[in-house]
Design an enzyme around this catalytic site. Structure first.
Site, PDB file in Angstrom:
ATOM      1  N   ASP A   9       0.856  -1.198   0.000  1.00 23.61           N
ATOM      2  CA  ASP A   9       0.000   0.000   0.000  1.00 23.61           C
ATOM      3  C   ASP A   9       0.893   1.250   0.000  1.00 23.61           C
ATOM      4  OD1 ASP A   9      -0.809   0.513   3.542  1.00 23.61           O
ATOM      5  OD2 ASP A   9       0.965  -0.395   2.600  1.00 23.61           O
ATOM      6  N   ASP A  14       6.785   1.260   1.896  1.00 23.28           N
ATOM      7  CA  ASP A  14       6.470   0.261   0.860  1.00 23.28           C
ATOM      8  C   ASP A  14       7.304   0.530  -0.394  1.00 23.28           C
ATOM      9  OD1 ASP A  14       3.852   1.072   2.382  1.00 23.28           O
ATOM     10  OD2 ASP A  14       3.445  -0.948   1.663  1.00 23.28           O
ATOM     11  N   ASN A  36      -2.522   2.704   3.462  1.00 21.99           N
ATOM     12  CA  ASN A  36      -1.985   4.051   3.724  1.00 21.99           C
ATOM     13  C   ASN A  36      -2.821   5.132   3.041  1.00 21.99           C
ATOM     14  OD1 ASN A  36       0.279   3.522   5.371  1.00 21.99           O
ATOM     15  ND2 ASN A  36       1.412   2.772   3.580  1.00 21.99           N
ATOM     16  N   THR A 120       2.989  -5.973   2.724  1.00 22.80           N
ATOM     17  CA  THR A 120       3.435  -4.841   3.540  1.00 22.80           C
ATOM     18  C   THR A 120       2.298  -3.851   3.779  1.00 22.80           C
ATOM     19  OG1 THR A 120       4.186  -3.611   1.586  1.00 22.80           O
ATOM     20  CG2 THR A 120       5.797  -5.041   2.673  1.00 22.80           C
ATOM     21  N   PHE A 161      -0.836  -0.797  12.574  1.00 25.54           N
ATOM     22  CA  PHE A 161      -1.748  -0.302  11.538  1.00 25.54           C
ATOM     23  C   PHE A 161      -2.222  -1.398  10.561  1.00 25.54           C
ATOM     24  CE2 PHE A 161      -3.622   2.834   8.807  1.00 25.54           C
ATOM     25  CZ  PHE A 161      -3.354   2.439   7.504  1.00 25.54           C
ATOM     26  N   ASN A 162      -1.319  -2.155   9.959  1.00 25.61           N
ATOM     27  CA  ASN A 162      -1.710  -3.102   8.901  1.00 25.61           C
ATOM     28  C   ASN A 162      -2.701  -4.147   9.406  1.00 25.61           C
ATOM     29  OD1 ASN A 162      -0.154  -1.909   6.938  1.00 25.61           O
ATOM     30  ND2 ASN A 162       1.639  -3.207   7.315  1.00 25.61           N
ATOM     31  N   HIS A 235       9.691   0.183   8.153  1.00 24.20           N
ATOM     32  CA  HIS A 235       8.942  -1.022   8.526  1.00 24.20           C
ATOM     33  C   HIS A 235       8.925  -2.073   7.397  1.00 24.20           C
ATOM     34  CE1 HIS A 235       7.305   1.136  12.005  1.00 24.20           C
ATOM     35  NE2 HIS A 235       6.896   2.091  11.222  1.00 24.20           N
ATOM     36  N   ASP A 236       8.394  -1.697   6.251  1.00 18.61           N
ATOM     37  CA  ASP A 236       8.137  -2.676   5.181  1.00 18.61           C
ATOM     38  C   ASP A 236       9.414  -3.247   4.577  1.00 18.61           C
ATOM     39  OD1 ASP A 236       5.350  -0.675   4.002  1.00 18.61           O
ATOM     40  OD2 ASP A 236       5.484  -2.202   5.569  1.00 18.61           O
TER      41      ASP A 236
HETATM   42  O1  RIB Z   1       2.540   0.143  10.859  1.00 19.94           O
HETATM   43  C1  RIB Z   1       3.418   0.311   9.787  1.00 19.94           C
HETATM   44  C2  RIB Z   1       2.774  -0.122   8.508  1.00 19.94           C
HETATM   45  O2  RIB Z   1       1.675   0.722   8.228  1.00 19.94           O
HETATM   46  C3  RIB Z   1       3.696  -0.007   7.283  1.00 19.94           C
HETATM   47  O3  RIB Z   1       3.361  -1.009   6.365  1.00 19.94           O
HETATM   48  C4  RIB Z   1       3.354   1.342   6.705  1.00 19.94           C
HETATM   49  O4  RIB Z   1       3.544   1.403   5.281  1.00 19.94           O
HETATM   50  C5  RIB Z   1       1.882   1.407   6.990  1.00 19.94           C
HETATM   51  O5  RIB Z   1       1.215   0.697   5.968  1.00 19.94           O
HETATM   52 CA    CA Z   2       2.781  -0.481   4.066  1.00 19.94          CA
END
Ligand code: RIB
Ligand code: CA
Length: 322
Positions: A9, A14, A36, A120, A161-162, A235-236
């Site tokens: 996303d 990403d 996102n 991701t 979040f994801n 993160h990703d």
């Molecule tokens: O929490 C971090 C995640 O949420 C990452 O994948 C970032 O791109 C958002 O999507």
């Molecule tokens: Ca992401």
């Protein structure tokens, strides 16, 4: 060589994860998911990244606009109105494909016989693909995800979040019987970037490095303003790095379940690592004992430690190579 589909996303992290994946992995396609930003925006962003790195040979298949049950929650405060604010990239000339992401995952697994997945963003597309083809799990070698956390969340005190955006989809994926490799926040916060990294990218000074510089300039500023952290987390990129070089991540097998009911914990990855509480006999004995006691075997390799220096060497060497 393993064959991959990356579901994402974009999203600043990403985008950088895509740059790493495109250079090192046999990517049969990219699928996009609302997260996102909206599906239209994240799809445009994926097309933009592939044009910047000269990989328009990789097809982009848009997927789910929103989660299985709840309304889509986006993250403009971190990724901006476009989902990838910062770099000035022309409107892409390439078009997304017409086959839905979930159908593309199913068709590709059937054509290739066996694939690995990297996710991701929210897990809506992967869960939908599992619904479409009940035999899909037998054709997926493993799933690398950025999502969840062994400790605390980011979107809520408990949830990352994801997973938070689509907990039902995450539940479906974590319970499909496919080997999971989870890069949770406890791991991805070790992939921390700040102003010094902007200088490194300026020093590399090729088109991809300057694109990453503009991405991180925005992402670092938005993290500072929104979350008061002195930088940003890639993160990703951790999920792709694990697939590229498994030695970069130390993992522990755990049983991970997704909380769906909790008033304050919905979207939490409940990670069972009681078997690590102290130096116990052989791990297999411990797994057998705890499985007998609580009934579930580990279903996930959970990343706990990142080889930070090697991670950034891989990333910057990759960016240099474009
Ligand atoms: O929490 C971090 C995640 O949420 C990452 O994948 C970032 O791109 C958002 O999507
Ligand atoms: Ca992401």
């Amino acid at each position: 060589m393993k064959k991959y589909i990356m579901d994402c996303d974009p999203g600043h992290d990403d985008a950088i994860a895509l740059i790493l994946a495109a250079r090192h992995l046999d990517l049969l396609g990219i699928t996009t998911v609302g997260g996102n930003q909206t599906i239209e925006k994240v799809t445009t962003n994926a097309l933009k990244v592939l044009e910047v790195i000269g990989r328009t040979d990789i097809p982009v298949h848009p997927g789910s606009q929103h989660p299985w049950i709840q309304k889509l929650e986006t993250a403009p405060q971190f990724h901006g109105a476009s989902g990838m604010d910062g770099p000035q990239v022309p409107v892409p000339t390439t078009q997304p494909r017409s086959t839905h992401a979930a159908q593309f995952i199913v068709d590709t697994a059937n054509r290739a016989g066996r694939i690995s997945l990297i996710a991701t963003g929210p897990l809506t597309n992967l869960a939908t693909a599992l619904q479409l083809d009940p035999m899909l799990a037998d054709k997926v070698e493993e799933i690398f995800i950025m999502g969840g956390s062994v400790t605390f969340g980011n979107w809520t005190p408990a949830a990352e979040f994801n997973i938070y955006v689509d907990p039902e989809a995450a539940y479906k994926v974590f319970n499909a019987g496919i080997p999971m490799r989870m890069c949770g926040l406890n791991l991805t916060r070790q992939a921390f970037v700040a102003d010094k990294d902007l200088e490194i990218l300026k020093g590399i000074n090729n088109r991809v490095a300057l694109f990453c510089h503009d991405l991180l300039r925005f992402f670092i500023d938005s993290c500072r303003k929104t979350a008061y952290i002195p930088g940003a987390n890639l993160h990703d990129v951790c999920a792709v790095a694990w697939a590229v070089d498994p030695a970069l991540i130390k993992a522990v097998d755990m049983h991970v379940q997704i909380e769906l009911q909790g008033k304050y914990t919905r979207g939490m990855t409940v990670c069972d690592y009681r078997h690590l509480r102290n130096e116990l006999p052989r791990q297999d004995m411990v797994h057998e004992a705890t499985a007998r006691f609580r009934g579930e075997q580990p279903n996930c390799a959970v990343g706990v430690e990142l080889a930070v220096e090697s991670f950034f060497s891989l990333l910057y060497d990759t960016i240099k190579s474009y």
